[in-house]
Enzyme design. Structure first.
Site, PDB file in Angstrom:
ATOM      1  N   LYS A 217       0.834  -1.215   0.000  1.00 33.90           N
ATOM      2  CA  LYS A 217       0.000   0.000   0.000  1.00 33.90           C
ATOM      3  C   LYS A 217       0.865   1.260   0.000  1.00 33.90           C
ATOM      4  O   LYS A 217       0.645   2.197  -0.768  1.00 33.90           O
ATOM      5  CB  LYS A 217      -0.895  -0.020   1.245  1.00 33.90           C
ATOM      6  CG  LYS A 217      -1.553   1.297   1.578  1.00 33.90           C
ATOM      7  CD  LYS A 217      -2.597   1.650   0.569  1.00 33.90           C
ATOM      8  CE  LYS A 217      -3.074   3.072   0.765  1.00 33.90           C
ATOM      9  NZ  LYS A 217      -4.243   3.378  -0.024  1.00 33.90           N
ATOM     10  N   CYS A 271      -3.640  10.882   1.591  1.00 38.41           N
ATOM     11  CA  CYS A 271      -2.938   9.614   1.368  1.00 38.41           C
ATOM     12  C   CYS A 271      -1.558   9.831   0.770  1.00 38.41           C
ATOM     13  O   CYS A 271      -0.543   9.544   1.392  1.00 38.41           O
ATOM     14  CB  CYS A 271      -3.771   8.745   0.441  1.00 38.41           C
ATOM     15  SG  CYS A 271      -5.472   8.651   1.004  1.00 38.41           S
TER      16      CYS A 271
HETATM   17  N1  SAJ Z   1      -2.039  14.889  -8.879  1.00 31.18           N
HETATM   18  C1  SAJ Z   1      -1.174  15.635  -9.682  1.00 31.18           C
HETATM   19  N2  SAJ Z   1      -0.849  15.155 -10.922  1.00 31.18           N
HETATM   20  C2  SAJ Z   1      -1.356  13.969 -11.394  1.00 31.18           C
HETATM   21  C3  SAJ Z   1      -2.217  13.215 -10.566  1.00 31.18           C
HETATM   22  C4  SAJ Z   1      -2.542  13.698  -9.306  1.00 31.18           C
HETATM   23  O1  SAJ Z   1      -0.698  16.713  -9.285  1.00 31.18           O
HETATM   24  O2  SAJ Z   1      -1.035  13.623 -12.526  1.00 31.18           O
HETATM   25  C5  SAJ Z   1      -2.396  15.390  -7.540  1.00 31.18           C
HETATM   26  C6  SAJ Z   1      -3.889  15.631  -7.363  1.00 31.18           C
HETATM   27  O3  SAJ Z   1      -4.253  16.892  -7.838  1.00 31.18           O
HETATM   28  C7  SAJ Z   1      -4.041  15.515  -5.858  1.00 31.18           C
HETATM   29  C8  SAJ Z   1      -3.001  14.466  -5.482  1.00 31.18           C
HETATM   30  O4  SAJ Z   1      -2.106  14.379  -6.591  1.00 31.18           O
HETATM   31  O5  SAJ Z   1      -3.715  16.712  -5.203  1.00 31.18           O
HETATM   32  C9  SAJ Z   1      -3.528  13.091  -5.182  1.00 31.18           C
HETATM   33  O6  SAJ Z   1      -4.584  12.738  -6.075  1.00 31.18           O
HETATM   34  P1  SAJ Z   1      -4.756  11.289  -6.693  1.00 31.18           P
HETATM   35  O7  SAJ Z   1      -5.947  11.309  -7.569  1.00 31.18           O
HETATM   36  O8  SAJ Z   1      -3.488  10.860  -7.313  1.00 31.18           O
HETATM   37  O9  SAJ Z   1      -4.948  10.324  -5.450  1.00 31.18           O
HETATM   38  P2  SAJ Z   1      -5.865  10.307  -4.109  1.00 31.18           P
HETATM   39  O10 SAJ Z   1      -5.032  10.868  -2.989  1.00 31.18           O
HETATM   40  O11 SAJ Z   1      -7.196  10.894  -4.307  1.00 31.18           O
HETATM   41  O12 SAJ Z   1      -6.031   8.727  -3.896  1.00 31.18           O
HETATM   42  C10 SAJ Z   1      -4.868   7.917  -3.801  1.00 31.18           C
HETATM   43  C11 SAJ Z   1      -5.018   6.744  -4.789  1.00 31.18           C
HETATM   44  N3  SAJ Z   1      -3.742   6.041  -4.885  1.00 31.18           N
HETATM   45  C12 SAJ Z   1      -3.142   5.818  -6.088  1.00 31.18           C
HETATM   46  O13 SAJ Z   1      -3.597   6.205  -7.124  1.00 31.18           O
HETATM   47  C13 SAJ Z   1      -1.860   5.042  -6.052  1.00 31.18           C
HETATM   48  C14 SAJ Z   1      -6.134   5.830  -4.295  1.00 31.18           C
HETATM   49  O14 SAJ Z   1      -6.212   4.675  -5.106  1.00 31.18           O
HETATM   50  C15 SAJ Z   1      -5.880   5.408  -2.841  1.00 31.18           C
HETATM   51  O15 SAJ Z   1      -6.941   4.611  -2.340  1.00 31.18           O
HETATM   52  C16 SAJ Z   1      -5.814   6.654  -2.002  1.00 31.18           C
HETATM   53  O16 SAJ Z   1      -4.731   7.458  -2.479  1.00 31.18           O
HETATM   54  C17 SAJ Z   1      -5.602   6.259  -0.556  1.00 31.18           C
HETATM   55  O17 SAJ Z   1      -6.584   6.292   0.204  1.00 31.18           O
HETATM   56  O18 SAJ Z   1      -4.489   5.852  -0.204  1.00 31.18           O
END
Ligand code: SAJ
Length: 426
Positions: A217, A271
């Site tokens: 994880k 996360c």
């Molecule tokens: N972000 C970027 N650039 C990108 C993708 C995301 O800047 O290309 C930023 C987003 O704007 C945001 C942050 O990253 O601020 C996180 O967003 P996210 O959509 O990547 O992830 P979370 O935090 O909403 O959810 C993550 C997910 N983990 C992965 O994709 C590996 C989700 O599957 C997990 O369940 C969750 O963390 C968790 O609870 O751990």
């Protein structure tokens, strides 16, 4: 039902616990949700949903009405106990397991022979075994099977880790469709855990030991953090060269084995901005790449603010108003946890009265009705609508909500822009 799980107790009714409880209840298993917050408990028992998430209010309402889901502040006996409590980090970046320990203390008195305890909270390596030891200490009358004692008798209580993986905004679907990793403190715990998840998961349920599941994880979220940091570093490099990072990434991603993520104002949510520290704080200089990525991403809001201040200086007084578009941590949701957009607004709200007192600051956030409490200390920052925001002299695009993506570039022609999401710059 083709299984022997009749009752489930969910500890923690937050962003993970409540949707998971509702989806488990949908299978016909009777679920008691437990939360220390009386208001949360009362809201759920009234058939209402305290969390904004697609499809969740309907499902919670239906499950409560059917009697399959109810809430309380204390656990009752059950077949399976699922723990979905927060694991924040302390100031030193070390994970704080006090909520997990409190959860073990709350369930210990009602545990019985044959029970399964599943930790879904994101936890550092070794914490599932620690939880098993807490149960053993609290209930000396019960045996808990141990790592390394797989050949011995199966314990009275089985303990496993099954980290949640759902993405806010798609939780109900992902709860069912995502593959799951179930790491048992012993093999029997992993197998029993798999049997439980199979009652509501359509994806694969893969078994392993607890430590591997814990690091799995953490690695998933660290992987994403490192890759976002790479995109953010590229945006700095592109700026130096005067190249559009959005065009660059679009072109590079045409390579069949390249998939660069998107730069932005930083990484938010509870996360990805948190979990990599669980590895770094335990490993120190052995996790250098993961640590560096965290520093790169957590420094982004300050870079955005610096850019805004440079634009203000360059305008020599022509910029009188700034509108920040978006406050949530990512697009199309109302969640502001660890939001880099909020951090940007906070920095600006502190800085502007000192260096540019005549410049007004406002925010546009269609997903929130009110100003989030983080910004309550800045009464001069106003919340305005999209049209009013587009009148500002300087527009800072922080979250690419669909409503913002629909704004044609012509409407911002002639404005000074700091577009951290490439809404108008692609
Ligand atoms: N972000 C970027 N650039 C990108 C993708 C995301 O800047 O290309 C930023 C987003 O704007 C945001 C942050 O990253 O601020 C996180 O967003 P996210 O959509 O990547 O992830 P979370 O935090 O909403 O959810 C993550 C997910 N983990 C992965 O994709 C590996 C989700 O599957 C997990 O369940 C969750 O963390 C968790 O609870 O751990």
């Amino acid at each position: 039902m083709s299984h022997d799980f009749n009752t489930c107790v969910m500890i923690g009714l937050g962003y993970i616990g409540l949707p998971t409880a509702a989806v488990i209840a949908r299978t016909g298993i009777k679920v008691l949700g437990v939360d220390i917050n009386q208001h949360t408990v009362d809201t759920i028992n009234a058939g209402l949903c305290p969390i904004e998430e697609k499809g969740l209010p309907e499902l919670v309402g239906e499950m409560v009405a059917s009697g399959r889901l109810s809430a309380a502040t204390r656990p009752s006996p059950g077949d399976v106990f699922v723990i979905a409590v927060p694991t924040p980090f302390e100031g030193t970046y070390k994970p704080d397991l006090s909520y997990v320990e409190a959860a073990m203390r709350s369930i210990a008195p009602v545990l019985a022979k044959g029970n399964l305890v599943l930790l879904e909270s994101t936890i550092p390596v070794g914490a599932t075994e620690q939880a098993a030891r807490w149960i053993e200490m609290l209930r000396p009358d019960l045996t808990v099977s141990h790592r390394g004692r797989e050949d011995g008798p199966v314990g009275d209580v089985l303990v496993a880790h099954c980290p949640e993986r759902i993405l806010p905004g798609q939780m109900i679907r992902e709860l069912v469709e995502n593959d799951r990793v179930i790491g048992g403190v012993c093999k029997a715990a992993a197998e029993r855990g798999r049997a439980f998840y199979k009652t509501f998961v359509k994806g694969d349920c893969l078994t392993t030991d607890a430590r591997t599941a814990e690091l799995c994880k953490l690695s998933e979220n660290a992987f994403r953090d490192v890759n976002i940091a790479f995109a953010n570093e590229l945006s700095v490099i592109c700026e130096e060269y005067g190249i559009s990072v959005w065009e660059l990434i679009g072109l590079a991603n045409h390579h069949p084995r390249v998939n660069i993520l998107q730069p932005g104002p930083g990484v938010g949510g509870h996360c990805i901005a948190v979990d990599p520290w669980f590895i770094v704080s335990a490993m120190d200089d052995k996790a250098r790449l993961i640590r560096e990525a965290r520093w790169i991403n957590s420094g982004r809001p300050r870079q955005v603010v610096r850019k805004v201040l440079e634009k203000l200086e360059a305008s020599e007084g022509a910029i009188r108003s700034i509108a920040c578009f978006g406050l949530s941590y990512k697009p199309n949701i109302d969640d502001v946890r660890e939001s880099p957009a909020i951090e940007v607004v906070e920095y600006l709200a502190r800085e502007l009265p000192l260096s540019h007192p005549s410049v007004s600051l406002s925010v546009v956030e269609p997903f929130l009705e009110e100003m989030p409490k983080h910004l309550a200390g800045f009464p001069d920052v106003t919340k305005i609508g999209i049209d009013a925001g587009l009148q500002a002299d300087l527009i800072v695009m922080l979250v690419d909500h669909r409503q913002f993506r629909d704004i044609p570039a012509e409407r911002v022609a002639g404005k000074v822009l700091v577009d951290t999401r490439g809404v108008w710059s692609r």
